[in-house]
Motif scaffolding. Structure first.
Motif, PDB file in Angstrom:
ATOM      1  N   LYS A  98       9.725  27.203   7.027  1.00 28.66           N
ATOM      2  CA  LYS A  98       8.260  27.231   7.024  1.00 28.66           C
ATOM      3  C   LYS A  98       7.633  25.977   6.419  1.00 28.66           C
ATOM      4  N   GLU A  99       8.237  25.439   5.367  1.00 28.17           N
ATOM      5  CA  GLU A  99       7.653  24.276   4.688  1.00 28.17           C
ATOM      6  C   GLU A  99       7.654  23.028   5.570  1.00 28.17           C
ATOM      7  N   ARG A 100       8.395  23.029   6.650  1.00 28.38           N
ATOM      8  CA  ARG A 100       8.456  21.872   7.551  1.00 28.38           C
ATOM      9  C   ARG A 100       7.307  21.864   8.567  1.00 28.38           C
ATOM     10  N   PHE A 101       6.621  22.995   8.714  1.00 31.55           N
ATOM     11  CA  PHE A 101       5.529  23.112   9.682  1.00 31.55           C
ATOM     12  C   PHE A 101       4.180  22.787   9.032  1.00 31.55           C
ATOM     13  N   ARG A 102       3.318  22.085   9.780  1.00 35.76           N
ATOM     14  CA  ARG A 102       1.922  21.915   9.376  1.00 35.76           C
ATOM     15  C   ARG A 102       1.168  23.109   9.969  1.00 35.76           C
ATOM     16  N   ILE A 103       0.662  23.977   9.114  1.00 32.79           N
ATOM     17  CA  ILE A 103       0.112  25.255   9.568  1.00 32.79           C
ATOM     18  C   ILE A 103      -1.391  25.329   9.315  1.00 32.79           C
ATOM     19  N   LEU A 104      -2.110  25.864  10.300  1.00 33.57           N
ATOM     20  CA  LEU A 104      -3.535  26.169  10.165  1.00 33.57           C
ATOM     21  C   LEU A 104      -3.699  27.680  10.102  1.00 33.57           C
ATOM     22  N   GLU A 105      -4.613  28.129   9.279  1.00 39.43           N
ATOM     23  CA  GLU A 105      -4.900  29.564   9.195  1.00 39.43           C
ATOM     24  C   GLU A 105      -5.937  29.993  10.238  1.00 39.43           C
ATOM     25  N   LYS A 106      -6.835  29.065  10.623  1.00 42.92           N
ATOM     26  CA  LYS A 106      -7.856  29.388  11.631  1.00 42.92           C
ATOM     27  C   LYS A 106      -8.122  28.165  12.492  1.00 42.92           C
ATOM     28  N   TYR A 140       7.620  23.040  16.934  1.00 39.26           N
ATOM     29  CA  TYR A 140       7.998  22.109  15.875  1.00 39.26           C
ATOM     30  C   TYR A 140       8.165  20.695  16.438  1.00 39.26           C
ATOM     31  N   GLY A 141       8.771  20.603  17.602  1.00 41.38           N
ATOM     32  CA  GLY A 141       8.921  19.305  18.248  1.00 41.38           C
ATOM     33  C   GLY A 141       7.590  18.645  18.543  1.00 41.38           C
ATOM     34  N   VAL A 142       6.600  19.443  18.932  1.00 45.64           N
ATOM     35  CA  VAL A 142       5.250  18.912  19.172  1.00 45.64           C
ATOM     36  C   VAL A 142       4.682  18.330  17.881  1.00 45.64           C
ATOM     37  N   LEU A 143       4.943  18.987  16.753  1.00 48.22           N
ATOM     38  CA  LEU A 143       4.474  18.464  15.461  1.00 48.22           C
ATOM     39  C   LEU A 143       5.149  17.127  15.143  1.00 48.22           C
ATOM     40  N   LEU A 144       6.375  16.952  15.600  1.00 46.57           N
ATOM     41  CA  LEU A 144       7.064  15.673  15.402  1.00 46.57           C
ATOM     42  C   LEU A 144       6.523  14.603  16.354  1.00 46.57           C
ATOM     43  N   LEU A 145       6.135  15.019  17.557  1.00 47.57           N
ATOM     44  CA  LEU A 145       5.598  14.081  18.548  1.00 47.57           C
ATOM     45  C   LEU A 145       4.213  13.571  18.170  1.00 47.57           C
ATOM     46  N   TYR A 146       3.379  14.464  17.667  1.00 47.86           N
ATOM     47  CA  TYR A 146       1.976  14.142  17.389  1.00 47.86           C
ATOM     48  C   TYR A 146       1.662  14.395  15.924  1.00 47.86           C
ATOM     49  N   GLN A 147       1.351  13.355  15.215  1.00 54.02           N
ATOM     50  CA  GLN A 147       1.046  13.499  13.787  1.00 54.02           C
ATOM     51  C   GLN A 147      -0.261  14.255  13.545  1.00 54.02           C
ATOM     52  N   ASP A 148      -1.099  14.392  14.569  1.00 55.61           N
ATOM     53  CA  ASP A 148      -2.351  15.141  14.424  1.00 55.61           C
ATOM     54  C   ASP A 148      -2.217  16.576  14.940  1.00 55.61           C
ATOM     55  N   ALA A 149      -0.980  17.041  15.110  1.00 55.23           N
ATOM     56  CA  ALA A 149      -0.752  18.399  15.620  1.00 55.23           C
ATOM     57  C   ALA A 149      -0.445  19.365  14.488  1.00 55.23           C
ATOM     58  N   TYR A 150      -0.949  20.594  14.652  1.00 57.39           N
ATOM     59  CA  TYR A 150      -0.751  21.676  13.683  1.00 57.39           C
ATOM     60  C   TYR A 150      -0.395  22.935  14.453  1.00 57.39           C
ATOM     61  N   MET A 180      -7.575  16.465  16.937  1.00 58.81           N
ATOM     62  CA  MET A 180      -6.566  17.351  16.383  1.00 58.81           C
ATOM     63  C   MET A 180      -6.012  18.240  17.482  1.00 58.81           C
ATOM     64  N   LYS A 181      -4.696  18.384  17.478  1.00 67.91           N
ATOM     65  CA  LYS A 181      -4.019  19.257  18.424  1.00 67.91           C
ATOM     66  C   LYS A 181      -3.567  20.524  17.695  1.00 67.91           C
ATOM     67  N   VAL A 182      -3.739  21.662  18.355  1.00 67.33           N
ATOM     68  CA  VAL A 182      -3.327  22.928  17.762  1.00 67.33           C
ATOM     69  C   VAL A 182      -2.380  23.640  18.722  1.00 67.33           C
ATOM     70  N   VAL A 183      -1.178  23.914  18.222  1.00 70.02           N
ATOM     71  CA  VAL A 183      -0.176  24.664  18.990  1.00 70.02           C
ATOM     72  C   VAL A 183      -0.417  26.142  18.718  1.00 70.02           C
ATOM     73  N   ILE A 184      -0.579  26.896  19.787  1.00 74.45           N
ATOM     74  CA  ILE A 184      -0.768  28.343  19.663  1.00 74.45           C
ATOM     75  C   ILE A 184       0.389  29.025  20.374  1.00 74.45           C
ATOM     76  N   PRO A 232      -9.982  25.137  14.348  1.00 71.25           N
ATOM     77  CA  PRO A 232     -11.098  24.244  14.060  1.00 71.25           C
ATOM     78  C   PRO A 232     -12.171  24.381  15.148  1.00 71.25           C
ATOM     79  N   GLN A 233     -13.322  23.773  14.947  1.00 69.87           N
ATOM     80  CA  GLN A 233     -14.394  23.877  15.943  1.00 69.87           C
ATOM     81  C   GLN A 233     -14.045  23.166  17.240  1.00 69.87           C
ATOM     82  N   GLU A 234     -13.390  22.016  17.139  1.00 68.33           N
ATOM     83  CA  GLU A 234     -12.952  21.289  18.320  1.00 68.33           C
ATOM     84  C   GLU A 234     -11.491  20.914  18.167  1.00 68.33           C
ATOM     85  N   PHE A 235     -10.730  21.045  19.253  1.00 62.06           N
ATOM     86  CA  PHE A 235      -9.307  20.726  19.195  1.00 62.06           C
ATOM     87  C   PHE A 235      -8.732  20.622  20.594  1.00 62.06           C
TER      88      PHE A 235
END
Length: 166
Positions: free
Chosen positions: A48-56, A19-29, A1-5, A58-61
């Motif tokens: 906002k509804e177009r973004f895959r969002i994480l609240e916290k 947002y472009g990174v989310l389009l590039l990688y289906q495992d990105a949040y 899983m990839k996480v954009v911060i 993950p342990q590994e990313f």
């Protein structure tokens, strides 16, 4: 899983690039941003509804930084790999992603979308174009390159909505 911060107070180019990174990688949040610039905040609320969002986190990313390159500020345990998409010349080399001198970090992601032949919707194109227009001053800032204009041309071809962008 990839996480954009995003950095605190991230601008519209950073948000569009994320947002472009989310389009590039289906495992990105996107880690839910704590603060954005005024314009980025307005756009985020609208799309906002177009973004895959994480609240916290993950342990590994895999950590993804956009329009930012200060890797030393992101010392999280559990980071496996680091990706950087940045248009600032002082960004470090040796990471995955793209670092190059163009007018907008979003341009680099758009080029990757083109290279990989990723099909995007008119709404995707609009959200990406917003970042390029913002960081290049509508293609008038001195750091603007032909590549920024070509990225925008492709986004317009994909249906970017100029009324929304205005």
């Amino acid at each position: 899983m990839k996480v954009v911060i995003l950095e605190e107070g991230a601008d519209l180019d950073a948000l569009s690039c994320a947002y472009g990174v989310l389009l590039l990688y289906q495992d990105a949040y996107l880690l839910k941003p704590s603060s954005l610039s005024k314009r980025a905040s307005e756009v985020f609320k609208r799309f906002k509804e177009r973004f895959r969002i994480l609240e916290k986190l993950p342990q590994e990313f895999d950590l993804v930084l956009v329009d930012a390159h200060h890797v030393e500020e992101y010392k999280f345990s559990g980071v496996k790999e680091i990706y950087i998409f940045d248009h600032h010349p002082k960004a470090p080399k040796g990471f995955k992603g793209r670092v190059d001198e163009v007018g907008s970090a979003t341009t680099l992601v758009v080029e990757e979308l083109q290279r990989l032949n990723v099909d995007i919707s008119p709404e995707d194109a609009t959200l990406l174009a917003l970042g390029i227009y913002e960081d290049t001053g509508n293609l008038t800032y001195e750091g603007t390159t032909e590549r920024d204009a070509l990225a925008l041309a492709w986004l317009l071809k994909k249906g970017a909505n100029l009324r929304t962008i205005r």
